[in-house]
Design an enzyme around this catalytic site. Structure first.
Site, mmCIF file in Angstrom:
data_model
loop_
_atom_site.group_PDB
_atom_site.id
_atom_site.type_symbol
_atom_site.label_atom_id
_atom_site.label_comp_id
_atom_site.label_asym_id
_atom_site.label_seq_id
_atom_site.Cartn_x
_atom_site.Cartn_y
_atom_site.Cartn_z
ATOM 1 N NE ARG A 144 -9.269 -8.525 -4.462
ATOM 2 C CZ ARG A 144 -10.359 -7.988 -3.963
ATOM 3 N NH1 ARG A 144 -11.492 -8.031 -4.631
ATOM 4 N NH2 ARG A 144 -10.340 -7.355 -2.800
ATOM 5 C CE LYS A 147 -4.200 -1.917 1.963
ATOM 6 N NZ LYS A 147 -5.211 -1.738 2.994
ATOM 7 C CB VAL A 150 -17.461 -9.185 -3.524
ATOM 8 C CG1 VAL A 150 -18.831 -9.726 -3.146
ATOM 9 C CG2 VAL A 150 -16.358 -10.015 -2.901
ATOM 10 C CG HIS A 160 -12.286 -1.176 8.797
ATOM 11 N ND1 HIS A 160 -12.685 0.137 8.807
ATOM 12 C CD2 HIS A 160 -11.528 -1.335 9.908
ATOM 13 C CE1 HIS A 160 -12.191 0.743 9.876
ATOM 14 N NE2 HIS A 160 -11.495 -0.133 10.557
HETATM 15 P P1 ADP Z 1 -8.514 -3.266 3.285
HETATM 16 O O1 ADP Z 1 -7.469 -3.474 2.241
HETATM 17 O O2 ADP Z 1 -8.235 -4.035 4.543
HETATM 18 O O3 ADP Z 1 -9.910 -3.443 2.779
HETATM 19 P P2 ADP Z 1 -8.731 -0.359 2.967
HETATM 20 O O4 ADP Z 1 -7.521 0.485 2.892
HETATM 21 O O5 ADP Z 1 -9.425 -0.677 1.662
HETATM 22 O O6 ADP Z 1 -8.380 -1.737 3.739
HETATM 23 O O7 ADP Z 1 -9.795 0.287 3.949
HETATM 24 C C1 ADP Z 1 -10.986 -0.381 4.308
HETATM 25 C C2 ADP Z 1 -11.934 0.580 5.006
HETATM 26 O O8 ADP Z 1 -11.307 1.165 6.161
HETATM 27 C C3 ADP Z 1 -12.367 1.783 4.170
HETATM 28 O O9 ADP Z 1 -13.457 1.484 3.349
HETATM 29 C C4 ADP Z 1 -12.732 2.783 5.249
HETATM 30 O O10 ADP Z 1 -13.986 2.466 5.817
HETATM 31 C C5 ADP Z 1 -11.682 2.529 6.311
HETATM 32 N N1 ADP Z 1 -10.492 3.401 6.110
HETATM 33 C C6 ADP Z 1 -9.315 3.062 5.547
HETATM 34 N N2 ADP Z 1 -8.461 4.128 5.519
HETATM 35 C C7 ADP Z 1 -9.124 5.163 6.081
HETATM 36 C C8 ADP Z 1 -8.799 6.541 6.362
HETATM 37 N N3 ADP Z 1 -7.612 7.066 6.057
HETATM 38 N N4 ADP Z 1 -9.745 7.301 6.950
HETATM 39 C C9 ADP Z 1 -10.951 6.792 7.281
HETATM 40 N N5 ADP Z 1 -11.319 5.518 7.064
HETATM 41 C C10 ADP Z 1 -10.431 4.705 6.461
#
Ligand code: ADP
Length: 448
Positions: free
Chosen positions: A291, A116, A294, A235
């Site tokens: 990818r 990331k 869902v 999340h």
């Molecule tokens: P993963 O790869 O585990 O799915 P993500 O980076 O896609 O993690 O984040 C998943 C969720 O976490 C987001 O949809 C949001 O709800 C929350 N989130 C992630 N980063 C932030 C941030 N900087 N501020 C607020 N919420 C966040």
């Protein structure tokens, strides 16, 4: 075009890929663990091969088992679905080394976006707006405290190799940063075998909005608008819709074209999703999934495209079958994920399905591997299906969803349909005014 594709997955997504193969006139090979001998994907594919015992590590995640299955069946390409090996760069590389096509982006792009920190740096350079934060990993509690103070609270500590909502901790004040840092780190190590973490601004009460892109691998890419996936528990998404209720056509055009340009800029091949948190009209990149997602069906519904077919075509070296100007949104689509889980604690509830009836009618799609008498194994993800509705506008889509859920019968196990039946009547869901924290707060009040 390929003559035979192996699907390295199970459940509804294996069925989804088999369907696309059939429509393209491509032979399909299902793989399965011993626990999945009676699974629907095994019955529906042209050929099926057992690749190991129930535990995923020895079957669906086993490189040697899957590559041997390709050799034995003569499959020329592998579709990884989502989960399992879908974002494993090493797997993509090994397939490539064996002369088997990975239906997805290059191993290099999977690796780039799977980290990331690198993903964020790359997106910033490509002109995609990112969450403000520190560029790089954080190696000690002291550094975490300094970086958090520099960014300004609240902050979120996130695993570099994270996924599935794990390895993430919020700190609202300096007192919380030590424990957020160490918990995120140990969770990341346990879940991903990599304890590198980074810190960024925690955007309070944002929506989750993501942009679907498809690239041809030769420098051309299109976007298929956005999906709003703000209804989340821990999340993880449970309901998704397209278009996003808070996104204007101007915003869509702006963020969509930036995402398509970024994908084109790196020569991205296949389907990908660029994810953002969205707040006060601003998009902040959080990660890219290299990818199929869902929730891809809501995009398929509103754009009348087949994303899986397109993935396969691009992997076979064919051009995209549409250009940006061919793509227009029609109506509104909503998907709910049905899990075999008991409420209120969402405990997995595997077991035998004693009765099953799928909803039907115009604009209703149900992707599921279950059937009457099917024994849901305890070994895998608890998602047992998705109901997707498509109607002329959001209100009609919600009405259709409500009716589809009332029609759906799944007996013998506990599942999350009653939760959605209640949610579709909620005023905040009806008005579309919810953020990523809404569901957790609602659940607290509802099941206290
Ligand atoms: P993963 O790869 O585990 O799915 P993500 O980076 O896609 O993690 O984040 C998943 C969720 O976490 C987001 O949809 C949001 O709800 C929350 N989130 C992630 N980063 C932030 C941030 N900087 N501020 C607020 N919420 C966040």
């Amino acid at each position: 075009m390929f003559s035979k594709i192996l699907i390295a997955n199970r459940g509804e997504i294996a069925l989804r890929v088999i369907r696309a193969c059939k429509e393209l006139g491509v032979q399909s090979v299902a793989v399965h663990s011993t626990a999945d001998a009676n699974a629907m994907h095994v019955r529906m594919a042209d050929e099926a091969i057992c690749i190991g015992p129930p535990a995923s590590a020895a079957s669906y995640l086993s490189f040697p088992a899957i590559i041997s299955a390709c050799t034995i069946t003569g499959a020329e390409a592998v579709h990884p679905g989502y989960g399992f090996l879908a974002e494993n760069a090493e797997f993509a590389q090994i397939l490539e080394d064996h002369g088997i096509t990975f239906i997805g982006p290059s191993a290099e792009h999977v690796r780039m976006m799977g980290d990331k920190i690198t993903a964020k740096k790359t997106m910033l350079e490509l002109g995609v707006p990112c969450v403000p934060g520190h560029e790089g990993g954080v190696d000690s509690a002291n550094e975490a405290a300094a970086v958090a103070a520099e960014i300004g609270f609240p902050v979120i500590v996130k695993a570099t190799g994270g996924g599935g909502g794990r390895g993430m901790r919020i700190a609202h004040s300096p007192e919380q940063i030590d424990s957020a840092y160490s918990t995120a780190r140990s969770e990341a190590l346990a879940a991903f075998g990599n304890d590198e973490v980074y810190i960024e601004k925690y955007i309070e009460r944002p929506r989750h909005v993501e942009v679907q892109i498809i690239g041809d691998g030769k420098g051309k890419a299109v976007h298929l608008g956005e999906r709003d996936c703000s209804l989340q528990r821990r999340h993880q998404k449970i309901l998704e819709e397209a278009p996003g209720p808070s996104i204007t056509p101007e915003m869509r055009e702006d963020i969509g074209s930036r995402c398509a340009a970024a994908a084109a800029g790196i020569g991205y091949s296949g389907a990908g999703t660029i994810e953002f948190v969205f707040s006060d009209g601003e998009f902040y990149f959080i990660e890219m999934n290299t990818r199929l997602q869902v929730e891809h069906p809501v995009t398929e519904a509103v754009f009348s495209v087949d994303i899986v077919r397109e993935q396969i075509r691009v992997a076979a070296g064919l051009p995209l079958s549409f250009s940006q100007s061919d793509l227009a949104i029609r109506g509104h689509a909503i998907e709910v994920r049905i899990n075999a889980e008991s409420l209120p604690d969402f405990r997995p509830c595997p077991g035998r399905v004693t009765a099953f009836h799928a909803p039907g009618g115009p604009g209703i799609r149900m992707d599921t591997p279950i059937y009457m008498g099917y024994e849901i194994p305890p070994w895998y993800d608890s998602m047992i299906g998705k109901v997707i509705v498509h109607a002329s506008d959001r209100n009609s889509a919600l009405a259709k969803l409500s009716q589809a859920l009332d029609e759906l019968i799944i007996d013998g196990i506990d599942h999350t349909v009653p939760l959605f039946q209640e949610l579709v009547t909620n005023p905040d869901i009806k008005s579309g005014s919810y953020d990523v924290t809404w569901l957790e707060r609602w659940l607290l009040g509802r099941f206290q």
